[in-house]
Design a protein around this motif. Structure first.
Motif, short mmCIF file in Angstrom:
data_model
loop_
_atom_site.label_atom_id
_atom_site.label_comp_id
_atom_site.label_asym_id
_atom_site.label_seq_id
_atom_site.Cartn_x
_atom_site.Cartn_y
_atom_site.Cartn_z
N LYS A 1 0.86 -1.19 0.00
CA LYS A 1 0.00 0.00 0.00
C LYS A 1 0.90 1.24 0.00
N TRP A 2 0.30 2.36 -0.33
CA TRP A 2 1.03 3.64 -0.34
C TRP A 2 0.27 4.65 0.50
N THR A 3 1.00 5.45 1.23
CA THR A 3 0.35 6.52 1.98
C THR A 3 -0.27 7.50 0.99
N THR A 4 -1.38 8.09 1.39
CA THR A 4 -2.11 8.98 0.48
C THR A 4 -2.11 10.41 1.01
N PRO A 5 -2.13 11.39 0.12
CA PRO A 5 -2.16 12.79 0.57
C PRO A 5 -3.53 13.14 1.13
N PRO A 6 -3.64 14.26 1.84
CA PRO A 6 -4.97 14.70 2.28
C PRO A 6 -5.84 15.00 1.07
N LYS A 7 -7.15 14.93 1.25
CA LYS A 7 -8.07 15.17 0.14
C LYS A 7 -8.30 16.66 -0.07
N LEU A 8 -8.57 17.02 -1.32
CA LEU A 8 -8.98 18.40 -1.60
C LEU A 8 -10.28 18.71 -0.86
N TYR A 9 -10.48 19.98 -0.56
CA TYR A 9 -11.73 20.37 0.08
C TYR A 9 -12.88 20.28 -0.92
N THR A 10 -14.02 19.82 -0.44
CA THR A 10 -15.28 20.03 -1.13
C THR A 10 -15.98 21.15 -0.38
N GLU A 11 -17.13 21.61 -0.85
CA GLU A 11 -17.85 22.63 -0.09
C GLU A 11 -18.26 22.08 1.27
N ALA A 12 -18.60 20.79 1.31
CA ALA A 12 -19.02 20.18 2.57
C ALA A 12 -17.88 20.20 3.58
N THR A 13 -16.69 19.74 3.18
CA THR A 13 -15.57 19.69 4.12
C THR A 13 -15.02 21.08 4.43
N LEU A 14 -15.12 22.01 3.46
CA LEU A 14 -14.68 23.39 3.73
C LEU A 14 -15.58 24.05 4.76
N LEU A 15 -16.88 23.84 4.65
CA LEU A 15 -17.81 24.41 5.63
C LEU A 15 -17.49 23.90 7.03
N ARG A 16 -17.18 22.60 7.14
CA ARG A 16 -16.80 22.04 8.44
C ARG A 16 -15.50 22.66 8.93
N ALA A 17 -14.55 22.87 8.02
CA ALA A 17 -13.27 23.47 8.39
C ALA A 17 -13.46 24.91 8.86
N MET A 18 -14.36 25.64 8.20
CA MET A 18 -14.65 27.02 8.62
C MET A 18 -15.33 27.01 9.99
N GLU A 19 -16.17 26.02 10.21
CA GLU A 19 -16.90 25.94 11.47
C GLU A 19 -15.97 25.67 12.65
N THR A 20 -14.88 24.95 12.39
CA THR A 20 -13.96 24.56 13.46
C THR A 20 -12.59 25.22 13.32
N ALA A 21 -12.53 26.34 12.61
CA ALA A 21 -11.29 27.10 12.42
C ALA A 21 -10.17 26.23 11.87
N GLY A 22 -10.53 25.35 10.94
CA GLY A 22 -9.52 24.55 10.25
C GLY A 22 -9.11 23.28 10.96
N LYS A 23 -9.63 23.03 12.15
CA LYS A 23 -9.26 21.81 12.89
C LYS A 23 -10.21 20.68 12.53
N PHE A 24 -9.64 19.53 12.19
CA PHE A 24 -10.46 18.40 11.77
C PHE A 24 -10.83 17.55 12.99
N VAL A 25 -12.11 17.38 13.20
CA VAL A 25 -12.59 16.49 14.28
C VAL A 25 -13.78 15.71 13.75
N GLU A 26 -13.92 14.48 14.22
CA GLU A 26 -15.04 13.64 13.80
C GLU A 26 -16.15 13.64 14.83
N GLN A 27 -15.79 13.69 16.13
CA GLN A 27 -16.82 13.63 17.17
C GLN A 27 -17.62 14.92 17.21
N GLU A 28 -18.95 14.78 17.23
CA GLU A 28 -19.82 15.96 17.23
C GLU A 28 -19.60 16.82 18.46
N GLU A 29 -19.32 16.17 19.61
CA GLU A 29 -19.15 16.93 20.85
C GLU A 29 -17.94 17.85 20.76
#
Length: 629
Positions: free
Chosen positions: A459-487
């Motif tokens: 297997k090969w390590t993969t780069p981070p994915k490009l933003y979609t509008e969905a993931t960009l909105l989440r990034a804007m909501e959390t000031a660019g920090k990626f989290v999965e847990q809603e809390e």
């Protein structure tokens, strides 16, 4: 006369009908002691630089920073706006009381306050504060009109936001354009726009600079189930091959079977951002498209106020829920089981401490007659989530099976749904059904053994994915920090950049200014966008985290735990420091024009080879430039 002012003509008409003001006049309705008029959104705006000082009429580095001693507002120069404002001014100057019926949010408060100020209103003012436009809600709102003073902090926060955006946008745009653009192109800089662009540019740079690395995974197939080596990844192929040879030809033995029962709660109700994210994932709608659709549903009384940032309901909504559910006639098969008994009241749905101005987006119970297919898609998402929150939890069993071949250990996990609970509310597509089936495990017994098929996969390590509008909105909501847990996501929301109601417009602005483009669903920075972020060395302007801190302060102004004048003073100081730093910059970070950039003369064309721009207003004359590509 009592003058009521709404934010749109359609809302004014509904209010007038309920109040008995049935006689249409020029720009308002009258009757039963009321005059009901309207704005068209913003009628007023902050003054332009040259309206404070003639020295600021022309772009000149020596006149920066532009910091007015006192900010003022003006009427937007448009005939239809001027005509309607004259009507409003005439009514307000003769009113015995004004009822502010603007949208119940920060922007709505700012819009109406500026109009009242410009019109010179001096009579008492009351506030209509409602979360839906149904007849019941409007009547209830007029029975419980609030004093304008209660919303002073909301207005101050909106005013501070507008002034902050003016200070930074006006000064930084002129500053970077004059210093680095060679007078050939406007470099637009904004308090929220620039850090959002930086998120997209930085992600692209991560991908461009990513160097994939190989690793190996040892797996084996037993009873049509893939078991993974518990050691995980092997960076050294030789080590993995030794283990592969060791287990080949030997039997696989099940050493442990553990089933743990658990529950899955229904998905949360929607706030605006989560709705935009879901619509982008499911239907490919842009954030702006979703906002327009949900705003339309709200104005047609089908859903509650959309520009919200909470996924909870307040306790006072609970008694209204049975009647809302009964109104969802197209969903009677789903609502019947919950209406047959007392509705549950979960803290994961009803929580006053999680609700400020408005609650989560829910249906009103009004029948959705004659709506478009796209309206129906959004309405269906909202309605099913609302129904699901009254259903039981989904009961599941998570099974972990461990095994070994010689001393090499393997593990497989799977999930079994014991009781669907809320899941029956959601229709599944084929992909979801296949995914659920792939997670199911056949029965295993501790101690059993048998032949297996081992394999070693590179297997090969993969780069981070490009933003979609969905993931960009989440990034804007959390000031660019990626989290999965809603809390955890909730905790970061207070530092998010932009407001739920403005994020869609920010993304659209980046498109219009040719800073980003769309490739399928992915958001990709243009060369112009990359160059702009490269030119800006000042982290304060492009850091999502720092911008998130300013957003947090704006929310604190609403809560009266922070002072609006302090926030503005801080921004004035920051702008002055940035202007000083950039003026004294002696490095070469000029912005060159490239193919694909907008035409610097008219902005509508696109630069091509041969010193020409295609598709702009000056194309017939050749639109020649003194720059060689």
């Amino acid at each position: 006369m009592i003058v009521c002012i709404a934010e749109k003509p359609s809302v004014a008409r509904d209010i007038a009908n309920i109040l008995g003001a049935h006689e249409p006049k020029g720009g308002y309705y009258e009757g039963n002691g009321y005059q009901v008029t309207w704005t068209f959104g913003h009628l007023c705006t902050l003054k332009e630089p040259h309206e404070y000082s003639l020295d600021w009429k022309y772009w000149n580095l020596n006149t920066l920073p532009m910091i007015p001693p006192r900010f003022g507002i003006k009427l937007i120069e448009q005939k239809s706006i001027e005509k309607q404002f004259n009507v409003i001014e005439h009514l307000m100057q003769r009113a015995e009381m004004i009822v502010n019926c603007g949208d119940a949010g920060q922007e709505g408060e700012l819009i109406q306050r500026w109009v009242m100020q410009k019109a010179g209103a001096t009579c008492p003012v009351k506030r209509l504060w409602i979360s839906s436009l149904t007849e019941e809600s409007i009547k209830e709102g007029f029975d419980n009109l609030k004093d304008e003073k209660e919303f002073q902090p909301l207005y101050e926060a909106g005013l501070a936001r507008a002034i902050g955006d003016w200070l930074l946008g006006m000064n930084a745009t002129r500053l970077y354009t004059l210093k680095y653009a060679n007078n050939k192109q406007v470099l637009s800089v904004g308090r929220v726009q620039t850090p959002t662009l930086a998120l997209i540019v930085n992600r692209q740079e991560e991908i461009d600079n990513f160097k994939p690395e190989s690793y190996w995974e040892l797996k084996t197939l037993y009873k049509e189930t893939i078991f993974n080596s518990v050691q995980g990844k092997y960076e050294n192929k030789e080590d993995a091959e030794v283990l592969l040879q060791k287990i080949q030809g030997n039997l696989f033995e099940v050493t442990s079977v553990q089933a743990k029962k658990g529950s899955e709660f229904p998905p949360r109700l929607f706030d605006l951002t989560s709705l935009q994210v879901e619509c982008n994932k499911k239907f490919g709608f842009s954030a702006d498209e979703t906002l327009k659709l949900i705003q339309g549903l709200y104005e047609r009384k089908l859903t509650t106020y959309p520009r919200v940032d909470t996924t909870f309901l307040s306790d006072d909504i609970y008694p209204k829920c049975p009647s809302i559910l009964k109104g969802l006639r197209d969903y009677a098969e789903l609502t019947a089981p919950v209406l047959a008994k007392k509705l549950p009241k979960s803290k994961k749905v009803f929580n006053n401490t999680k609700v400020t101005d408005h609650h989560a987006i829910i249906p009103t119970g009004v029948y959705p007659d004659r709506i478009t297919d796209n309206d129906r898609k959004v309405y269906d998402l909202i309605t099913r989530r609302f129904i699901a929150c009254f259903y039981p939890e989904c009961k599941i069993s998570t099974t972990t099976v461990e095994g070994k071949v010689e001393k090499v250990k393997f593990k497989a996990t799977g999930k079994q749904i014991l009781d669907k609970g809320w899941r029956v509310v959601f229709e599944k597509d084929e992909d979801e059904q296949k995914e659920d089936k792939s997670k199911m495990l056949p029965p295993f017994t501790k101690g059993e053994s048998g032949p297996h098929e081992p394999s070693l996969l590179e297997k090969w390590t993969t780069p981070p994915k490009l933003y979609t509008e969905a993931t960009l909105l989440r990034a804007m909501e959390t000031a660019g920090k990626f989290v999965e847990q809603e809390e955890l996501s909730d905790a970061l929301k207070e530092n998010g950049i932009g407001r739920p109601s403005t994020r869609a417009a920010i993304i659209e602005t980046l498109f219009k200014r040719n800073y980003i483009r769309k490739e399928r669903k992915n958001l990709v920075p243009t060369e112009t966008g990359k160059e702009l972020i490269r030119i800006i060395h000042e982290e304060l302007l492009k850091s999502a985290e720092l911008t998130g801190i300013w957003e947090k302060k704006l929310r604190e102004i609403e809560d009266q735990s922070y002072n609006a004048s302090t926030f503005i003073d801080e921004l004035k100081e920051m702008v002055s420091d940035i202007v000083s730093t950039v003026k004294n910059d002696i490095t070469d970070r000029r912005h060159p024009l490239k193919e694909g950039d907008p035409c610097p003369l008219c902005g509508r064309g696109v630069l091509i080879k041969g010193n020409k721009a295609f598709g702009c207003s000056q194309w017939k004359e050749g639109c020649e430039f003194r720059q060689t590509f």
